[in-house]
Design a protein around this motif. Structure first.
Motif, mmCIF file in Angstrom:
data_model
loop_
_atom_site.group_PDB
_atom_site.id
_atom_site.type_symbol
_atom_site.label_atom_id
_atom_site.label_comp_id
_atom_site.label_asym_id
_atom_site.label_seq_id
_atom_site.Cartn_x
_atom_site.Cartn_y
_atom_site.Cartn_z
ATOM 1 N N PHE A 174 0.829 -1.201 0.000
ATOM 2 C CA PHE A 174 0.000 0.000 0.000
ATOM 3 C C PHE A 174 0.866 1.256 0.000
ATOM 4 O O PHE A 174 2.019 1.236 0.431
ATOM 5 N N ASP A 175 0.280 2.344 -0.457
ATOM 6 C CA ASP A 175 1.037 3.585 -0.617
ATOM 7 C C ASP A 175 1.345 4.279 0.697
ATOM 8 O O ASP A 175 2.402 4.902 0.841
ATOM 9 N N ASP A 176 0.394 4.232 1.632
ATOM 10 C CA ASP A 176 0.527 5.045 2.832
ATOM 11 C C ASP A 176 0.314 4.225 4.096
ATOM 12 O O ASP A 176 -0.797 3.709 4.320
ATOM 13 N N ILE A 177 1.352 4.131 4.922
ATOM 14 C CA ILE A 177 1.204 3.519 6.238
ATOM 15 C C ILE A 177 1.801 4.459 7.287
ATOM 16 O O ILE A 177 2.701 5.244 6.989
ATOM 17 N N LEU A 178 1.271 4.370 8.477
ATOM 18 C CA LEU A 178 1.781 5.152 9.601
ATOM 19 C C LEU A 178 1.914 4.223 10.799
ATOM 20 O O LEU A 178 0.985 3.490 11.121
ATOM 21 N N LEU A 190 -1.710 14.611 22.355
ATOM 22 C CA LEU A 190 -2.104 15.620 21.374
ATOM 23 C C LEU A 190 -1.163 15.655 20.177
ATOM 24 O O LEU A 190 -1.605 15.744 19.027
ATOM 25 N N ARG A 191 0.133 15.567 20.446
ATOM 26 C CA ARG A 191 1.113 15.578 19.350
ATOM 27 C C ARG A 191 0.940 14.356 18.453
ATOM 28 O O ARG A 191 1.022 14.450 17.212
ATOM 29 N N THR A 192 0.665 13.214 19.073
ATOM 30 C CA THR A 192 0.479 11.988 18.302
ATOM 31 C C THR A 192 -0.805 12.045 17.484
ATOM 32 O O THR A 192 -0.835 11.630 16.314
ATOM 33 N N LEU A 193 -1.870 12.572 18.082
ATOM 34 C CA LEU A 193 -3.124 12.717 17.341
ATOM 35 C C LEU A 193 -2.961 13.675 16.171
ATOM 36 O O LEU A 193 -3.518 13.445 15.082
ATOM 37 N N SER A 194 -2.191 14.741 16.361
ATOM 38 C CA SER A 194 -1.937 15.684 15.256
ATOM 39 C C SER A 194 -1.271 14.969 14.091
ATOM 40 O O SER A 194 -1.593 15.220 12.917
ATOM 41 N N LYS A 198 -3.118 14.565 10.435
ATOM 42 C CA LYS A 198 -2.438 15.003 9.213
ATOM 43 C C LYS A 198 -2.329 13.853 8.221
ATOM 44 O O LYS A 198 -2.547 14.027 7.013
ATOM 45 N N PHE A 199 -2.028 12.665 8.733
ATOM 46 C CA PHE A 199 -1.871 11.484 7.879
ATOM 47 C C PHE A 199 -3.161 11.141 7.147
ATOM 48 O O PHE A 199 -3.145 10.822 5.945
ATOM 49 N N ILE A 200 -4.293 11.220 7.848
ATOM 50 C CA ILE A 200 -5.556 10.826 7.199
ATOM 51 C C ILE A 200 -6.246 11.986 6.488
ATOM 52 O O ILE A 200 -7.260 11.786 5.819
ATOM 53 N N GLY A 201 -5.680 13.188 6.617
ATOM 54 C CA GLY A 201 -6.145 14.305 5.809
ATOM 55 C C GLY A 201 -7.261 15.140 6.397
ATOM 56 O O GLY A 201 -8.124 15.623 5.655
ATOM 57 N N VAL A 202 -7.251 15.327 7.723
ATOM 58 C CA VAL A 202 -8.241 16.193 8.358
ATOM 59 C C VAL A 202 -7.522 17.254 9.183
ATOM 60 O O VAL A 202 -6.336 17.123 9.487
#
Length: 306
Positions: A174-178, A190-194, A198-202
């Motif tokens: 797959f193209d995108d993994i985190l 909070l930093r991890t949620l940010s 950002k990764f999922i595009g919101v």
């Protein structure tokens, strides 16, 4: 068709419940109504049911694509859709083709944890449910026999704590993994949620429920209240299928059982040494390949000179 564009694909006992409720708070994200779906691993999980109460536990998994799609019908057109199934990480060769067939090229999030602590938490979970009666070390030694006898993979404490080869297979497909660690989610929420948003595009967002714990592990006194919440039963699995478990319900449960929480037993030195030897190579590969910050993991796993 409303289907997920991202999946939280593992691992078990790494904080996926908390992350599910944090993500569900975001106005631009729609999470599946049922927290764990396991549709794409249904055939595998359904064949592993010979351990105590395994058949009862497996009964809440979703078995067909129609029911899977129904999990997302209430999503608004402008929302990003996600689902959580911690079992997906464990079966890349079987699950990757199914993801591609049904969902195309979704973004994948892997939530992982110090493998020793993850394995122990997994063990304590089954102790809480009064299904596991071996010591942690003896249960680890029994793992191969349990695999042979087709126990649910939730009994595979070591297997569930190997990450590298599984994640690598998804990374190549797959193209995108985190990759997120449970420790960074807990210590820098909070930093991890940010990073995840950002990764999922919101847009960035601060959920209102960050002070709450979900599915807190550990050991509890055995009484009518804790048995009601922890013992597996057909009624419990039915409720999980037909009634979305809200964050309020989770908060209520935790408030009732917290007073019965006990100090968990320590991992013996023999067991820790055994698991360090088992996981060290896997952790080394993972760290080198993906440059992860494993500051909070067992130092014997992350130090090359150990």
């Amino acid at each position: 068709m409303k289907i997920p564009s991202f999946i939280l694909a593992g691992s078990p006992k790494c904080g996926s419940t908390s992350l599910y409720y944090y993500l569900a708070e975001h106005p631009d994200i729609f999470m599946s109504q049922q927290k764990e779906i396991h549709y794409l691993t249904f055939d595998i999980l359904n064949s592993l049911n010979q351990g105590p109460k395994d058949k009862v536990v497996n009964s809440f998994h979703i078995s067909n694509f129609k029911d899977y799609k129904n999990q997302f019908t209430k999503a608004r057109n402008n929302q990003v859709i996600g689902e959580v199934s911690p079992s997906y990480i464990n079966y890349p060769s079987q699950t990757i083709p199914k993801i591609k067939h049904h969902l195309g090229n979704p973004k994948l999030i892997f939530l992982i944890r110090d493998p020793i602590q993850r394995a122990f938490s997994n063990y304590l979970h089954l102790v809480r449910e009064e299904r596991e009666d071996l010591s942690f070390y003896d249960a680890l030694q029994a793992e191969q026999e349990r695999m042979k006898n087709k126990y649910s993979d939730f009994w595979y404490y070591s297997f569930n704590s190997f990450y590298y080869e599984k994640i690598k297979a998804y990374d190549e497909a797959f193209d995108d993994i985190l990759i997120i660690t449970a420790e960074e989610l807990k210590n820098n929420t909070l930093r991890t949620l940010s990073k995840i948003f950002k990764f999922i595009g919101v847009n960035d967002f601060a959920p209102s429920n960050l002070d709450k714990s979900y599915n807190a592990g550990g050991v509890y006194e055995s009484n009518l209240i804790t048995q009601f919440f922890f013992r597996q039963s057909a009624l419990r699995s039915f409720i999980k299928r037909v009634i979305p478990i809200t964050k309020g319900m989770k908060h209520f449960k935790q408030s009732l059982i917290n007073k019965y929480r006990k100090e968990p037993p320590a991992i013996t030195q023999e067991t820790e040494k055994y698991l360090v030897n088992k996981f060290k190579e896997d952790v080394s590969k993972l760290q080198k390949e993906y440059d992860l910050d494993l500051e909070y993991w067992n130092k014997s796993l992350t130090n090359d000179d150990e």
